[in-house]
Design a protein around this motif. Structure first.
Motif, short mmCIF file in Angstrom:
data_model
loop_
_atom_site.label_atom_id
_atom_site.label_comp_id
_atom_site.label_asym_id
_atom_site.label_seq_id
_atom_site.Cartn_x
_atom_site.Cartn_y
_atom_site.Cartn_z
N LYS A 1 -0.75 -7.12 -9.53
CA LYS A 1 0.43 -7.92 -9.25
C LYS A 1 0.95 -7.54 -7.86
O LYS A 1 0.56 -6.51 -7.31
CB LYS A 1 1.49 -7.67 -10.32
N PRO A 2 1.84 -8.33 -7.29
CA PRO A 2 2.37 -8.00 -5.96
C PRO A 2 2.89 -6.57 -5.85
O PRO A 2 2.65 -5.88 -4.87
CB PRO A 2 3.48 -9.03 -5.76
N ARG A 3 3.59 -6.11 -6.87
CA ARG A 3 4.12 -4.73 -6.87
C ARG A 3 2.98 -3.73 -6.73
O ARG A 3 3.09 -2.74 -6.00
CB ARG A 3 4.91 -4.50 -8.16
N ASP A 4 1.86 -3.98 -7.42
CA ASP A 4 0.70 -3.08 -7.35
C ASP A 4 0.14 -3.02 -5.94
O ASP A 4 -0.27 -1.96 -5.47
CB ASP A 4 -0.39 -3.55 -8.32
N PHE A 5 0.11 -4.16 -5.25
CA PHE A 5 -0.39 -4.19 -3.87
C PHE A 5 0.53 -3.39 -2.95
O PHE A 5 0.06 -2.67 -2.06
CB PHE A 5 -0.52 -5.63 -3.36
#
Length: 191
Positions: A121-125
Motif C-alpha cells: 500500500k502507499p504507506r508501505d512504499f
C-alpha cells in the motif's frame, strides 16, 4: 547508451539520484517567499509514487498516507541539510524517520524480466523510502549529499561525480542557467 528516465516526470523533479532525496523536491520553490506544495492531494502522492518507480501502478492514497509523506519529506530534508552542513542530526527529524521506518514496508519481488517489483500500500512504499533514507544517512555516501547551488534552487542530490564537486542538481537546468548568467556577467565587465 543508457536508458535514463527524464529528470521531470508528470510535473515532479527527479534529479537527486536517490529516491529518498527526490521526495523533498515535492515542495517546489522552497527558498522563495511562497513555496508550492506539489503533494496537495492524495492523488498527487499516488502519481509521485508511480512516476518515482516506487509503485508499479498508481496506488489509491488516503489523506493519512499524504500526511505521512509530508512528515517523511520534511524529516529527510532536515536530516540532509544537517549532513550537508556537518551539524548534529535534528532529534525530532531523526525520531520521525526511525518511527516511520520501523513499520512493515513494501515487499520486493523478483519478476520474470529480472526487475524488482514492489507490492504494498502507499504507506508501505513510504516506509521503504524511510528505510532507504536511513541507509543513505548512515553510510559514507551521506558525505556526498549536496544541495543545489542554483540561486533559488533547494533541490538535494547525491553527488556521484568522480571528483565530488558537483554544484547543481542538473546541468540541463540550474547548471546551464548559472553558466549563462556567469557568461553575461563577464560580457558586461569586459565589453
Amino acid at each position: 547508451m543508457k536508458n535514463e528516465k527524464p529528470e521531470i516526470r508528470d510535473g515532479f523533479k527527479f534529479r537527486a539520484g536517490h529516491v529518498a532525496l527526490d521526495l523533498p523536491a515535492t515542495m517546489a520553490a522552497r527558498l522563495k517567499p511562497s513555496p508550492r506544495e506539489l503533494l496537495a492531494h492524495p492523488s498527487d502522492l499516488g502519481r509521485w509514487l508511480s512516476v518515482a518507480g516506487t509503485a508499479d501502478e498508481m496506488p489509491e492514497v488516503t489523506q493519512s498516507d499524504l500526511s505521512l509523506a509530508r512528515i517523511l519529506r520534511e524529516s529527510i530534508y532536515s536530516l540532509a541539510l544537517a549532513r550537508i552542513h556537518r551539524k548534529a542530526l535534528p532529534d525530532e527529524a531523526r525520531r520521525q524517520l526511525n518511527r516511520i521506518a520501523a513499520e512493515a514496508s513494501a515487499v520486493p519481488q523478483l519478476a520474470k524480466d529480472s526487475r524488482i517489483h514492489y507490492s504494498g500500500k502507499p504507506r508501505d512504499f513510504l516506509i521503504s523510502i524511510a528505510r532507504d533514507a536511513i541507509v543513505l544517512f548512515g553510510c559514507e555516501k551521506s558525505e556526498r549529499i549536496r544541495q543545489c547551488e542554483g540561486e533559488t534552487c533547494a533541490l538535494l542530490f547525491l553527488d556521484t561525480s568522480r571528483s565530488g564537486d558537483r554544484r547543481w542538481c542538473s546541468m540541463a537546468g540550474c547548471g546551464n542557467k548559472a553558466k549563462v548568467a556567469d557568461f553575461r556577467r563577464r560580457q558586461r565587465l569586459n565589453p
